[in-house]
Scaffold this motif. Sequence first.
Motif, PDB file in Angstrom:
ATOM      1  N   ARG A  42      31.281 -29.671   4.976  1.00 51.79           N
ATOM      2  CA  ARG A  42      32.213 -28.571   4.686  1.00 51.79           C
ATOM      3  C   ARG A  42      33.595 -29.105   4.326  1.00 51.79           C
ATOM      4  O   ARG A  42      34.258 -28.588   3.443  1.00 51.79           O
ATOM      5  CB  ARG A  42      32.328 -27.656   5.898  1.00 51.79           C
ATOM      6  N   ILE A  70      32.351 -21.120   1.537  1.00 54.40           N
ATOM      7  CA  ILE A  70      31.971 -22.482   1.953  1.00 54.40           C
ATOM      8  C   ILE A  70      31.012 -22.439   3.139  1.00 54.40           C
ATOM      9  O   ILE A  70      30.076 -23.229   3.203  1.00 54.40           O
ATOM     10  CB  ILE A  70      33.218 -23.329   2.275  1.00 54.40           C
ATOM     11  N   GLU A  71      31.214 -21.536   4.051  1.00 56.55           N
ATOM     12  CA  GLU A  71      30.341 -21.452   5.223  1.00 56.55           C
ATOM     13  C   GLU A  71      28.895 -21.191   4.815  1.00 56.55           C
ATOM     14  O   GLU A  71      27.972 -21.755   5.379  1.00 56.55           O
ATOM     15  CB  GLU A  71      30.823 -20.357   6.182  1.00 56.55           C
ATOM     16  N   ALA A  95      27.280 -24.468   3.034  1.00 57.48           N
ATOM     17  CA  ALA A  95      27.063 -25.655   3.840  1.00 57.48           C
ATOM     18  C   ALA A  95      26.527 -25.297   5.222  1.00 57.48           C
ATOM     19  O   ALA A  95      27.007 -25.765   6.227  1.00 57.48           O
ATOM     20  CB  ALA A  95      28.364 -26.439   3.975  1.00 57.48           C
TER      21      ALA A  95
END
Length: 123
Positions: free
Chosen positions: A10, A104-105, A108
Amino acid sequence: MSKKRKRISRRRLAGQRVLAHVATFNLETGSHKPVTAARRYIAEQALVPPAILNVRRNEHTTDRFFWGEKGLFSAQYAEENHFLFPSLRSIVDTIGEDVLFEGIEALASDDWEEMEEYEYAFV
């Protein structure tokens, strides 16, 4: 035999998004080593940080450097530790963390249960 999926960091993904907003310069090494060519280019052009320098060694290899207020670093180090550089922090503050790091969470995720295993049959 099983094959595991490579884990996406991340921090590095966030750093790549930040560095996408930095000016990029492409140059050849000439007769110098890549880092020397990058330093010479910075001095000749009087580059102001932040900047990304893509130094082409040969037709197969390109080295990436980050020119920051603290010196010259590998671009990968800058991606992974973007929060350590004040100029990159100002980019994040200008654009906004919500906009820059959106999604992003989800990209990844570390759900090891969902990882696919590939079984190879030997006939």
